[in-house]
Design a protein around this motif. Structure first.
Motif, short mmCIF file in Angstrom:
data_model
loop_
_atom_site.label_atom_id
_atom_site.label_comp_id
_atom_site.label_asym_id
_atom_site.label_seq_id
_atom_site.Cartn_x
_atom_site.Cartn_y
_atom_site.Cartn_z
N GLU A 22 -1.43 -13.98 -96.09
CA GLU A 22 -0.25 -13.67 -95.27
C GLU A 22 0.70 -14.86 -95.16
N ARG A 23 0.16 -16.07 -95.01
CA ARG A 23 1.03 -17.26 -94.93
C ARG A 23 1.86 -17.42 -96.20
N GLU A 24 1.21 -17.32 -97.36
CA GLU A 24 1.94 -17.48 -98.62
C GLU A 24 2.95 -16.36 -98.81
N TRP A 25 2.52 -15.13 -98.54
CA TRP A 25 3.39 -13.98 -98.72
C TRP A 25 4.60 -14.06 -97.78
N ASP A 26 4.36 -14.37 -96.50
CA ASP A 26 5.46 -14.48 -95.54
C ASP A 26 6.45 -15.57 -95.94
N ALA A 31 11.92 -16.53 -98.04
CA ALA A 31 12.81 -17.17 -99.03
C ALA A 31 13.80 -16.17 -99.62
N ILE A 32 13.45 -14.87 -99.63
CA ILE A 32 14.39 -13.87 -100.14
C ILE A 32 15.08 -13.12 -99.00
N GLY A 33 14.87 -13.58 -97.75
CA GLY A 33 15.53 -12.98 -96.60
C GLY A 33 14.96 -11.64 -96.16
N PRO A 35 11.80 -10.59 -93.95
CA PRO A 35 10.57 -10.82 -93.19
C PRO A 35 9.58 -9.68 -93.38
N HIS A 36 8.31 -9.97 -93.14
CA HIS A 36 7.24 -9.00 -93.36
C HIS A 36 7.48 -7.69 -92.61
N ALA A 37 7.88 -7.75 -91.35
CA ALA A 37 8.12 -6.53 -90.57
C ALA A 37 9.22 -5.69 -91.22
N ALA A 38 10.24 -6.36 -91.72
CA ALA A 38 11.34 -5.65 -92.39
C ALA A 38 10.85 -5.01 -93.68
N LEU A 39 10.00 -5.70 -94.40
CA LEU A 39 9.46 -5.15 -95.64
C LEU A 39 8.70 -3.85 -95.38
N ILE A 40 7.95 -3.81 -94.30
CA ILE A 40 7.19 -2.60 -93.97
C ILE A 40 8.15 -1.42 -93.80
N VAL A 41 9.24 -1.62 -93.09
CA VAL A 41 10.20 -0.54 -92.85
C VAL A 41 10.86 -0.12 -94.16
N VAL A 42 11.31 -1.08 -94.95
CA VAL A 42 11.95 -0.75 -96.23
C VAL A 42 10.97 -0.02 -97.13
N GLY A 100 18.73 -3.15 -100.07
CA GLY A 100 17.38 -3.04 -99.53
C GLY A 100 16.37 -2.69 -100.60
N ARG A 101 16.76 -1.78 -101.48
CA ARG A 101 15.86 -1.39 -102.58
C ARG A 101 15.64 -2.58 -103.52
N ALA A 102 16.68 -3.35 -103.80
CA ALA A 102 16.54 -4.53 -104.67
C ALA A 102 15.60 -5.56 -104.02
N SER A 103 15.75 -5.77 -102.71
CA SER A 103 14.85 -6.70 -102.01
C SER A 103 13.42 -6.19 -102.05
N TRP A 104 13.24 -4.87 -101.90
CA TRP A 104 11.91 -4.26 -101.96
C TRP A 104 11.28 -4.50 -103.32
N GLU A 105 12.07 -4.34 -104.39
CA GLU A 105 11.55 -4.56 -105.75
C GLU A 105 11.09 -6.01 -105.92
N THR A 106 11.90 -6.94 -105.43
CA THR A 106 11.54 -8.36 -105.51
C THR A 106 10.26 -8.62 -104.72
N ALA A 107 10.17 -8.02 -103.54
CA ALA A 107 8.98 -8.20 -102.70
C ALA A 107 7.73 -7.64 -103.38
N ARG A 108 7.86 -6.56 -104.09
CA ARG A 108 6.72 -5.98 -104.82
C ARG A 108 6.23 -6.95 -105.89
N HIS A 109 7.15 -7.61 -106.57
CA HIS A 109 6.75 -8.62 -107.58
C HIS A 109 6.03 -9.78 -106.90
N ILE A 110 6.55 -10.21 -105.77
CA ILE A 110 5.93 -11.30 -105.02
C ILE A 110 4.52 -10.90 -104.60
N GLU A 111 4.37 -9.67 -104.12
CA GLU A 111 3.04 -9.21 -103.68
C GLU A 111 2.05 -9.25 -104.84
#
Length: 132
Positions: A22-26, A31-33, A35-42, A100-111
């Motif tokens: 969680e620390r690394e992921w958060d 860094a891409i703007g 936050p974890h809570a926002a990612l859950i909603v998106v 939001g969708r673009a940020s979600w895609e980036t977050a999926r790669h990070i995950e």
């Protein structure tokens, strides 16, 4: 004293591993703007489509007030938009934006980089959450 992780109780090992991931992921999400809570909603919106704030709160398992604050930030940052409900102008419909969708895609790669998919681990964690 020998305090290797091989000797730790399972609960301690699970908790420490979860905190480390969680620390690394958060850190990488911030860094891409996003936050974890926002990612859950998106993520919920991408997977299920437009929704109301109350439904989002139930799905995310948070209080409506928490969801309201998260949606305000997401809307301010251009990641979601809220529009009047077609049948009830007092309600609002939340949907993810292209940004939001673009940020979600980036977050999926990070995950996938932080925690590569492992079917056995997924099944074990789902079992823990399902009470098995």
């Amino acid at each position: 004293m020998d305090d290797t992780t091989t000797q730790w109780p399972l609960g301690r090992l699970l908790s420490a591993a979860a905190r480390a991931v969680e620390r690394e992921w958060d850190e990488r999400l911030r860094a891409i703007g996003l936050p974890h809570a926002a990612l859950i909603v998106v993520d919920i919106l991408v997977r299920t489509g437009p929704s109301g704030a109350e439904s989002l709160a139930r799905t995310a398992r948070v209080q409506p007030q928490t969801m309201s604050r998260t949606l305000e930030r997401l809307e301010r940052d251009g990641l979601v938009e809220r529009t009047p409900h077609p049948a009830d102008r007092r309600r609002r419909v939340v949907q993810v934006t292209d940004a939001g969708r673009a940020s979600w895609e980036t977050a999926r790669h990070i995950e996938r980089e932080v925690l590569p998919e492992d079917p056995a681990l997924r099944a074990a964690l789902q079992g823990v959450l399902d009470g098995r």
